[in-house]
Write an enzyme that holds these catalytic residues in place. Structure first.
Site, PDB file in Angstrom:
ATOM      1  NE  ARG A  44      -2.280  -1.465   3.296  1.00  0.00           N
ATOM      2  CZ  ARG A  44      -2.829  -1.757   4.457  1.00  0.00           C
ATOM      3  NH1 ARG A  44      -4.133  -1.655   4.617  1.00  0.00           N
ATOM      4  NH2 ARG A  44      -2.103  -2.151   5.483  1.00  0.00           N
ATOM      5  CE  LYS A 151       3.656 -22.225   9.807  1.00  0.00           C
ATOM      6  NZ  LYS A 151       4.348 -21.319  10.711  1.00  0.00           N
ATOM      7  CG  HIS A 181      10.117 -22.459   5.727  1.00  0.00           C
ATOM      8  ND1 HIS A 181       9.241 -22.228   6.740  1.00  0.00           N
ATOM      9  CD2 HIS A 181      11.338 -22.555   6.317  1.00  0.00           C
ATOM     10  CE1 HIS A 181       9.899 -22.184   7.895  1.00  0.00           C
ATOM     11  NE2 HIS A 181      11.173 -22.381   7.659  1.00  0.00           N
ATOM     12  CE  LYS A 185      13.847 -25.648   7.445  1.00  0.00           C
ATOM     13  NZ  LYS A 185      14.761 -24.556   7.765  1.00  0.00           N
ATOM     14  CD  GLU A 219      11.982 -21.722  16.005  1.00  0.00           C
ATOM     15  OE1 GLU A 219      12.385 -20.945  15.133  1.00  0.00           O
ATOM     16  OE2 GLU A 219      10.817 -21.723  16.449  1.00  0.00           O
ATOM     17  CG  ASP A 238       4.688 -20.530  14.763  1.00  0.00           C
ATOM     18  OD1 ASP A 238       4.369 -19.944  13.718  1.00  0.00           O
ATOM     19  OD2 ASP A 238       5.845 -20.499  15.244  1.00  0.00           O
ATOM     20  CG  HIS A 243       7.308 -25.964  10.104  1.00  0.00           C
ATOM     21  ND1 HIS A 243       6.963 -25.630   8.820  1.00  0.00           N
ATOM     22  CD2 HIS A 243       7.501 -24.792  10.748  1.00  0.00           C
ATOM     23  CE1 HIS A 243       6.965 -24.316   8.690  1.00  0.00           C
ATOM     24  NE2 HIS A 243       7.278 -23.783   9.853  1.00  0.00           N
ATOM     25  CE  LYS A 333       8.749 -19.031  17.847  1.00  0.00           C
ATOM     26  NZ  LYS A 333       9.510 -19.481  16.686  1.00  0.00           N
TER      27      LYS A 333
END
Ligand code: BG6
Length: 484
Positions: A44, A151, A181, A185, A219, A238, A243, A333
């Site tokens: 935008r 996603k 994604h 890999k 992570e 998530d 995944h 995480k």
């Protein structure tokens, strides 16, 4: 080599500058984009094409340098000529009109192939698809019209179904490329090669020889700037729905009759179909959740948030091959390390013939597929400790090191963008696959939302997650693999 026009909606977002443009830039550098292929960013904010190029350049440079490659200003300038910018709101008819005008006047191959990439907020996927459809930009008269959808794809079964339904009003399943994604890999794709490109592993790949399977995506990063999105999502939505279930389906699927998109995805859907859907009570009993300490201090997280930043889940694939073999999945995480792996834990030999070396627990054979960051495959087996007297065993590893053997690996988005341009949907999720994944994850998410559900257990940043994750396995006499 593909010549489509690539239209990226959400051009001012992070995904565009940190992943998509760097991936296209690398494809260009390796000669995989035709000279005439143009990339049109749309968002935008008012910018000229030149301003857009200048805006993305530092982020692209950062991404290229971070992946260990060199930056050549000349290569960038040559690539940047492909980049264009159209200001407008693609969720409104007026925005799509502006885009239509640009295409009419500037498209290198007028009316030719087009790839529409939705790098926008999820609530805009169906809006933009509808506007494109209403304006006739979905019609494949002179070239293909494909949409690539990022996603998150829905937030539960009902919403994912609705997104599919609305997209299908304007684009057929063959035109829709849903991204995960992880499938881009190389190490994830190698799971299939390891299993079906060799003859020595597959005969053992079943309940007779395998005790259980672990899939870990740990992570180190915390939610940081993404807290606003993350708090409404949590680790189950998530990471698990996409995944982890994608990795699971590659580990557990039957060999397809051909390596083609539909044959492959049929087999993946069959695995997902075999996973038992738990009742809310069963879901709570087969899951442990955690939240890292300090999560509430992240900007945008409410003080009373119970969003899990870690989860460990036990799933059962109830079919001929896997009956009785638990699949333990965990992701979080703020953990010790960035580390993703699949562990295939074999059964103990039926009879212990040799003594174990003192201080070394007996270990059954194990295959560890390290997806990242030290990509490789480890095979653990027992060896005789050299000695003149007696026979003692100790487990040792054979290791295949991906980078050491092949050098650096391509980025997931390079592969995915190229595949989408070439019309190969093998590494993209089909509509039914996504819906089934939500059906599996929904009971876990819903059971946590119940008033009497336990709060996620807190764990300190830099740890392996909460103790309850260990208990989940300990009650079945098993332990998690140490994080690499
Ligand atoms: C994304 C999640 O899909 O995957 C992020 O939304 C996560 O929360 C990321 O950090 C992990 O991807 P990778 O490739 O870094 O393992």
């Amino acid at each position: 080599m593909p010549v489509p026009t690539i239209i990226i909606f959400g051009a001012s977002g992070d995904l565009t500058s940190r992943k998509l443009i760097p991936a296209l830039f690398r494809l260009d550098s390796t000669g995989l984009l035709k000279e005439e292929c143009q990339v049109v960013g749309m968002a935008r904010t008012e910018h000229t094409s030149e301003e857009f190029r200048q805006l993305v350049e530092p982020k692209v440079k950062e991404a290229i340098l971070a992946s260990g490659q060199s930056w050549f200003a000349g290569t960038w300038s040559r690539f940047a000529r492909r980049l264009h910018y159209v200001a407008g709101d693609a969720a409104l008819p007026q925005g799509v009109r502006v885009l239509g005008d640009w295409l009419k006047n500037r498209e290198a191959d007028p009316g030719g192939d087009r790839l529409y990439y939705f790098a926008v907020a999820p609530e805009l996927y169906t809006e933009i698809a509808a506007r494109l459809g209403e304006a006739g930009h979905n019609r494949e008269e002179r070239g293909f019209r494909r949409v690539v959808v990022e996603k998150p794809f829905g937030r539960d079964l009902a919403s994912a179904h609705e997104v599919n339904r609305q997209l299908n009003e304007h684009f057929s399943e063959k035109q829709i490329y849903r991204i995960d994604h992880y499938l881009g890999k190389d190490t994830v794709q190698n799971i299939l090669v390891f299993r079906f490109g060799n003859s020595m592993f597959e005969p053992l790949w079943n309940r007779r020889y395998i005790d259980h399977i672990q899939i870990t995506v740990a992570e180190k990063v915390t939610v940081g700037k993404r807290a606003g999105y993350y708090d409404t999502s949590g680790v189950l939505r998530d990471m698990f729905q996409s995944h982890l279930l994608q990795v699971l389906s590659l580990v557990a699927m039957e060999p397809p009759s051909q390596f083609s998109a539909d044959r492959l995805r049929n087999e993946k859907v069959k695995v997902l179909d075999s996973i038992l859907i738990p009742s809310p009570g069963e879901a709570l009993a087969s899951m442990a959740t955690g939240q890292y300490t300090g999560y509430h201090d992240e900007k945008g997280v409410p003080q009373d948030s119970r969003t899990p930043t870690f989860a460990a889940v036990r799933l059962q694939v109830d079919n001929w091959r896997w009956k009785g073999v638990p699949f333990y999945l965990r992701s979080g995480k703020g953990m010790t390390n960035r580390y993703s792996e699949v562990t295939i834990q074999f059964r103990e030999p039926p009879f212990r013939l040799f003594p174990q070396r003192l201080g070394h627990e007996p270990e059954a054979n194990r295959i560890t597929i390290v997806l990242q960051p030290d990509e490789g495959i480890k095979l653990s087996f027992q060896t005789k400790v050299p000695a003149i007297e007696g026979t003692e065993l100790q487990a040792r590893d054979l290791f295949f090191d991906y980078k050491g053997t092949y050098g650096s690996l391509p980025e997931a988005y390079e592969r995915l963008l190229l595949d989408a341009m070439q019309g190969d949907a093998s590494l993209f999720m089909r509509g039914d696959e996504i819906e089934r994944s939500w059906e599996i994850i929904d009971p876990f998410v819903k059971s946590l939302a119940e008033a009497n559900a336990p709060k996620p257990e807190s764990y300190s940043i830099g740890s392996d997650g909460p103790p309850s994750a260990n208990e989940l396995l300990a009650k079945e006499g098993r332990v998690w693999q140490k994080l690499g």
